[in-house]
Design a protein around this motif. Structure first.
Motif, short mmCIF file in Angstrom:
data_model
loop_
_atom_site.label_atom_id
_atom_site.label_comp_id
_atom_site.label_asym_id
_atom_site.label_seq_id
_atom_site.Cartn_x
_atom_site.Cartn_y
_atom_site.Cartn_z
N THR A 318 -17.54 -0.80 -3.63
CA THR A 318 -16.60 0.31 -3.69
C THR A 318 -15.18 -0.24 -3.75
OG1 THR A 318 -16.34 0.53 -1.29
CG2 THR A 318 -18.11 1.79 -2.33
N VAL A 319 -14.27 0.59 -4.30
CA VAL A 319 -12.85 0.24 -4.33
C VAL A 319 -12.06 1.55 -4.39
CG1 VAL A 319 -12.56 0.14 -6.86
CG2 VAL A 319 -11.18 -1.36 -5.39
N PRO A 320 -10.88 1.61 -3.78
CA PRO A 320 -10.06 2.83 -3.89
C PRO A 320 -9.71 3.12 -5.34
CG PRO A 320 -9.29 1.47 -2.08
CD PRO A 320 -10.30 0.65 -2.82
N ALA A 321 -9.61 4.41 -5.67
CA ALA A 321 -9.36 4.82 -7.05
C ALA A 321 -7.88 4.93 -7.39
CB ALA A 321 -10.04 6.17 -7.32
N ASP A 322 -6.99 4.55 -6.45
CA ASP A 322 -5.55 4.67 -6.72
C ASP A 322 -4.87 3.33 -6.93
OD1 ASP A 322 -5.62 3.62 -4.18
OD2 ASP A 322 -4.49 5.26 -3.23
N GLY A 323 -5.65 2.24 -7.02
CA GLY A 323 -5.08 0.93 -7.26
C GLY A 323 -4.75 0.14 -6.00
N THR A 324 -4.89 0.76 -4.84
CA THR A 324 -4.60 0.08 -3.58
C THR A 324 -5.86 -0.59 -3.03
OG1 THR A 324 -5.07 2.02 -2.22
CG2 THR A 324 -2.82 1.77 -3.06
N GLY A 325 -5.71 -1.26 -1.87
CA GLY A 325 -6.85 -1.80 -1.16
C GLY A 325 -7.50 -2.96 -1.87
N LYS A 326 -8.78 -3.16 -1.59
CA LYS A 326 -9.54 -4.22 -2.21
C LYS A 326 -11.01 -3.82 -2.25
CE LYS A 326 -10.09 -6.80 2.13
NZ LYS A 326 -9.85 -8.11 2.80
#
Length: 341
Positions: A318-326
């Motif tokens: 999984t990964v955030p859909a707004d370009g943040t996180g990892k």
């Protein structure tokens, strides 16, 4: 012993040795297969009942890739404990998706001379409602949020999206009436404002809107790919944005996450995940640095799930859909997830 007798003895000895070698190979292959079917180093899987109906405790339904007697079966695991025990359904699928209590299972039918493939419509209890023959190798599957519409894509030439030497066929089914559109190529296409006709046109990766009328997909022609918006009532598709493959529409209908070819990347791993705001057509790269050859699934309005290669074939991330996180690994040995709602 005569020369003829010596030659006969030599031929018999060679035949015996060849037979022993073949038996050894078959025994080793059988032993390896039995080991893979019984190895217990993967996630725990037990037989049980799997449902596509929403429950009090949200669950993930997916194709389990763990070695053992339940490999390739649809399995269920608690969404808040994805590393926990899996329940296997006994239903095997190559590709799968579900929404609104309806599932679509793309499976292989093993024949004497060669395999064939079919799309099977499942009810909430994974019972078959209908099935349809497929003209090629299954690759993508989707169901509309209400469960009314299903779509699938197969390769009818080639077996990978990485190159250019492939051909696809994408079908759309009204699960209520049984009306099947065998190919989106039957729809009228508009590219950059003009009606488009070209023999090299391919479609794949349908994702449905919540209104049970509109959908999005990839259209490829002239060596380029485009995001198209489809209308099931008017049987049209209209281009919106270039360089989009395998789109997935957010639950709120405002964004699409897709794989985009990025110049300079290896030919066999050319993609990165991007999000597209449908109101502004502004692109945002996601924080996944690896090439993803999958049609992502939205876990919720903030996070997407997708498959990457792993020890058992594929793992889910999984990964955030707004370009943040990892990115983070959601579960091992899984493919084709759905979050029953």
């Amino acid at each position: 012993m005569t020369l003829r007798g010596k030659i006969l003895v030599l031929m018999v000895a060679v035949a015996v040795l060849a037979g022993l070698a073949a038996a050894s190979v078959l025994h080793a292959a059988g032993r390896e297969n039995r080991k893979n079917q019984t190895r217990a180093d993967g996630p725990p899987v037990t037989a049980g009942t799997v449902s596509l109906a929403p429950g009090a405790r949200p669950r993930i339904v997916f194709r389990s890739m763990a070695w053992g007697p339940h490999r390739d079966e649809l399995a269920s695991v608690a969404a808040d404990d994805p590393a926990g025990p899996r329940i296997a359904s006994g239903v095997k699928c190559l590709r799968f998706y579900a929404a609104g209590g309806t599932g679509i299972c793309l499976r292989a039918e093993h024949g004497t001379l060669q395999d064939s493939y079919r799309a099977v419509v499942l009810d909430a209890g994974l019972k078959e409602r209908a099935h349809y023959s497929l003209p090629g190798i299954p690759t993508r599957a989707r169901v509309s949020p209400s469960g009314r519409w299903a779509a699938w894509t197969v390769f009818v030439g080639g077996d990978s999206y990485a190159g250019t030497n492939f051909s696809t066929r994408t079908a759309v089914l009204d699960t209520r009436t049984g009306q099947l559109t065998a190919s989106l190529e039957d729809f009228t296409a508009y590219l950059n404002g003009s009606e488009h006709h070209a023999p090299d046109t391919n479609f794949w990766g349908v994702t449905f809107a919540a209104d049970d009328r509109h959908f999005y997909a990839t259209m490829a022609t002239g060596g380029r790919t485009y995001l198209v918006r489809g209308d099931l009532a008017s049987r049209t598709v209209t281009s919106l944005h270039a360089n989009v493959e395998c789109p997935s529409l957010s639950p709120d209908g405002t964004r699409i996450v897709y794989k985009k070819r990025v110049p300079g990347l290896p030919a066999d791993a050319p993609w990165r995940l991007y999000a597209l705001d449908l109101a502004t057509l502004r692109e945002t790269p996601l924080a996944e640095p690896r090439s993803v050859d999958d049609q992502v699934v939205w876990q919720d309005d903030r996070t997407v799930t997708y498959a990457l290669a792993g020890d058992y074939g594929t793992d889910l991330y999984t990964v955030p859909a707004d370009g943040t996180g990892k990115p983070r690994r959601l579960l091992t040995a899984g493919l084709a997830p759905a979050y029953p709602r």
